[in-house]
Design an enzyme around this catalytic site. Structure first.
Site, short mmCIF file in Angstrom:
data_model
loop_
_atom_site.label_atom_id
_atom_site.label_comp_id
_atom_site.label_asym_id
_atom_site.label_seq_id
_atom_site.Cartn_x
_atom_site.Cartn_y
_atom_site.Cartn_z
N GLU A 150 -23.27 35.76 -23.81
CA GLU A 150 -23.89 35.67 -22.35
C GLU A 150 -24.72 36.54 -21.80
OE1 GLU A 150 -24.87 32.42 -20.85
OE2 GLU A 150 -23.71 30.58 -22.11
N ASN A 205 -20.98 41.14 -12.42
CA ASN A 205 -21.98 41.09 -11.19
C ASN A 205 -21.43 39.56 -9.99
OD1 ASN A 205 -22.70 39.86 -13.71
ND2 ASN A 205 -24.85 39.77 -12.64
N GLU A 241 -34.34 46.22 -18.05
CA GLU A 241 -33.47 45.03 -17.45
C GLU A 241 -33.01 45.53 -16.38
OE1 GLU A 241 -29.97 42.85 -18.71
OE2 GLU A 241 -30.08 41.54 -16.69
N GLY A 264 -22.26 39.69 -20.67
CA GLY A 264 -22.61 41.26 -20.28
C GLY A 264 -24.11 41.51 -20.39
N SER A 265 -24.08 42.55 -21.36
CA SER A 265 -25.34 43.36 -21.28
C SER A 265 -25.97 43.14 -23.07
CB SER A 265 -25.72 44.78 -20.98
OG SER A 265 -24.31 45.91 -21.85
N CYS A 282 -28.11 37.90 -13.51
CA CYS A 282 -28.54 38.25 -14.98
C CYS A 282 -30.12 37.05 -15.28
CB CYS A 282 -27.82 37.85 -15.82
SG CYS A 282 -26.76 36.20 -15.26
P1 NAD Z 1 -21.47 45.32 -19.61
O1 NAD Z 1 -22.11 44.94 -20.90
O2 NAD Z 1 -21.50 46.94 -19.33
O3 NAD Z 1 -20.45 44.67 -19.71
C1 NAD Z 1 -19.46 44.07 -19.67
C2 NAD Z 1 -18.05 43.82 -20.35
O4 NAD Z 1 -18.09 44.29 -22.00
C3 NAD Z 1 -17.31 44.78 -19.13
O5 NAD Z 1 -16.26 44.03 -19.26
C4 NAD Z 1 -17.28 45.87 -19.98
O6 NAD Z 1 -15.69 46.42 -19.69
C5 NAD Z 1 -17.04 45.28 -21.36
N1 NAD Z 1 -17.21 46.22 -22.39
C6 NAD Z 1 -18.60 47.46 -22.40
N2 NAD Z 1 -18.92 48.37 -23.15
C7 NAD Z 1 -17.88 48.33 -23.65
C8 NAD Z 1 -17.69 47.93 -25.53
N3 NAD Z 1 -18.44 48.70 -26.03
N4 NAD Z 1 -17.32 47.76 -26.57
C9 NAD Z 1 -16.66 46.59 -26.14
N5 NAD Z 1 -16.24 46.02 -24.45
C10 NAD Z 1 -17.48 46.54 -23.94
O7 NAD Z 1 -21.80 43.92 -18.41
P2 NAD Z 1 -22.34 44.83 -16.74
O8 NAD Z 1 -22.87 46.20 -16.64
O9 NAD Z 1 -21.46 44.22 -16.84
O10 NAD Z 1 -23.30 43.12 -16.41
C11 NAD Z 1 -24.38 43.65 -16.47
C12 NAD Z 1 -25.02 42.32 -17.64
O11 NAD Z 1 -24.23 41.34 -17.96
C13 NAD Z 1 -26.28 42.57 -17.29
O12 NAD Z 1 -27.49 42.62 -18.25
C14 NAD Z 1 -27.04 40.55 -17.29
O13 NAD Z 1 -27.91 40.62 -17.21
C15 NAD Z 1 -25.66 40.46 -17.70
N6 NAD Z 1 -25.01 39.79 -17.55
C16 NAD Z 1 -25.24 37.80 -17.90
C17 NAD Z 1 -25.11 36.64 -17.51
C18 NAD Z 1 -25.79 36.31 -18.19
O14 NAD Z 1 -24.47 34.78 -18.08
N7 NAD Z 1 -26.13 35.53 -18.85
C19 NAD Z 1 -24.17 36.36 -15.74
C20 NAD Z 1 -23.80 38.15 -15.36
C21 NAD Z 1 -24.46 39.25 -15.75
#
Ligand code: NAD
Length: 442
Positions: free
Chosen positions: A194, A99, A318, A172-173, A228
């Site tokens: 994060e 994002n 979310e 990420g999530s 996020c």
């Molecule tokens: P995501 O968790 O789907 O993916 C993040 C990363 O994890 C990607 O590089 C992806 O390739 C990898 N990934 C996905 N599945 C995986 C698995 N099974 N095993 C290992 N790695 C895996 O998240 P997203 O869709 O890219 O981002 C959105 C989420 O991130 C939202 O929940 C948002 O709130 C959160 N976010 C948090 C922050 C923060 O700073 N706290 C910032 C941005 C986004």
């Protein structure tokens, strides 16, 4: 012996990164636009200019951050000089989200390199243009032993997680955060997670409604709502709800016009899967504004939903898109009932002129960070920690705290040999009273 880069070498490579980011700035903004039509203005302030400023601050401050810090000695060790040394963990894995793909890949990378680590970076597969450029910039800047970028989907991340690391930094999530934490636990690898959550935005009857609406609309629809720390849902006092909605609609139209589809200032949903999820979230909801959508261009208008049920998916997950649910409350305990229904959020926002109420909210609820009478902007102060609590994350970074996150703090006591007070050595007889007195002093 580990081969730890000197502070001068770290600064040199960060300066090279700074030059390369500046050289590629236009390409980065184009890539962000190709990936999800990120508006150029938003690309500059939340990605390229952010990273340029982060780099400048890190380069300027690194000598003082990296220096061993002298702390007051303990009387028990008299005489001594005591220090905290910052040493790099070693090999760091950074996994980024889509994002804010450029910022959230490079900001932790800068901190990790500044602290003397080597980095393997895995950016998101959902923003392929930006990730390819991140990879190119990493290749142009770093020796492979310093930093390496590995692109690909989640299976690549899964493979990387099987390896042994000295530190893992994941953005990420929540579900993937749990996978990362489990993999890290295998080797007791320290992590920063994060993550996200459902961020409440509370508006009471004393709030400055026109300004609150302007700031909520900006924070909610920035990056197409895919932030996020965006306000996830509103909790507004029932007496001012109607007025607030009127101002929200005015502000959406001021910012994006009557047909936001034609505006260059609204990012699109990143892919079809996420777009379909957004559309499903507003099915059977009471949409009072927006709702127009177009699958071909992955467009969803800024959408206001009135009084969704807490049991609906919209209020369970979310949102991460341009949908703003509005729920009203009459008594403050209704706020608590809603906020406490969820895990601890990454952010919380309160709009009010009532100092007692503000104090109560800030003290009562646990959340990563937030603002009083604004949204998002706590992120921009490098002197504030950025991170979640509970399910919204573990650890924090930004500014010096980023350097500290990627450094093990090593405690060192230096003792001279000229004096050796015999108090602590056996035989202990007759020494306890004196030791107790010293322990009472310190
Ligand atoms: P995501 O968790 O789907 O993916 C993040 C990363 O994890 C990607 O590089 C992806 O390739 C990898 N990934 C996905 N599945 C995986 C698995 N099974 N095993 C290992 N790695 C895996 O998240 P997203 O869709 O890219 O981002 C959105 C989420 O991130 C939202 O929940 C948002 O709130 C959160 N976010 C948090 C922050 C923060 O700073 N706290 C910032 C941005 C986004």
């Amino acid at each position: 012996m580990r081969n730890i880069p000197s502070v001068a070498e770290r600064k040199e490579v960060l300066k090279k990164l700074l030059r390369n980011v500046i050289i590629h700035e236009e390409e980065i903004l184009d890539a962000l636009h190709k990936d999800f039509k990120k508006p150029r203005f938003e690309g500059v302030i939340s990605e390229t200019a952010y990273i340029i400023s982060d780099l400048k601050n890190t380069i300027k401050s690194l000598d003082s951050w990296a220096k061993p810090k002298r702390v007051l000695p303990s009387l028990l060790n008299f005489p001594s000089s005591d220090y905290i040394y910052s040493e790099p963990y070693g090999k760091v894995l950074i996994i980024g989200p889509w994002n804010y793909p450029f910022q959230l890949a490079f900001s932790p990378l800068i901190a990790a390199i500044a602290a003397g680590n080597s980095v393997t970076l895995k950016p998101s597969e959902l923003t392929p243009y930006t990730s390819a450029l991140i990879s190119k910039i990493v290749r142009e800047t770093f020796d492979v032993k310093q930093a390496l970028c590995v692109t690909g989907d989640h299976t690549i991340a899964q493979d990387l997680l099987q390896k042994r690391w000295d530190y893992i930094f994941f953005t990420g999530s929540v579900p993937v955060g749990k996978i990362v934490a489990k993999a890290a636990a295998e080797n007791l690898t320290p992590v920063t997670l994060e993550l996200g959550g459902k961020n409440p935005c509370i508006i009471d009857e004393t709030a400055n409604l026109p300004l609150a609406a302007k700031r909520i609309v900006w924070g909610k629809f920035f990056n197409g709502g895919q932030t996020c720390i965006a306000p996830d849902y509103l909790l507004v006092h029932y007496r001012v709800k109607k007025k607030l909605i009127k101002h929200l609609i005015e502000e959406i139209e001021n910012a994006l016009g009557e047909n936001p589809k034609e505006s260059e200032d609204l990012a699109r949903i990143v892919n079809l899967k996420n777009w379909r999820r957004q559309i499903s979230l507003i099915e059977n909801q009471n949409i009072i504004y927006g709702g127009e959508h177009d699958e071909e261009t992955l467009y969803l208008a800024p959408t206001l939903v009135d009084e969704p049920f807490l049991e609906s998916t919209l209020m369970q997950e979310e949102i991460f898109g341009p949908i703003l649910p509005i729920r009203s409350y009459e008594h403050r305990d209704e706020i608590a009932k809603t906020v406490n229904k969820y895990e601890k959020p990454l952010s919380l926002y309160i709009f009010s002129e009532n100092k007692t109420f503000i104090k109560e909210v800030l003290e009562k609820y646990s959340f990563g960070g937030g603002c009083v009478n604004d949204t998002l902007i706590h992120f921009a102060n490098k002197r504030l920690p950025f991170g979640g609590v509970g399910h919204s994350g573990i650890g924090a970074y930004h500014g010096k705290l980023g350097f500290d996150t990627f450094s093990h703090k090593k405690a060192v006591v230096k003792r001279p040999n000229r004096i050796d007070i015999p108090l602590r050595y056996a035989p202990y007889k007759g020494k306890l009273k004196m030791i107790k007195r010293i322990l009472n002093w310190i």
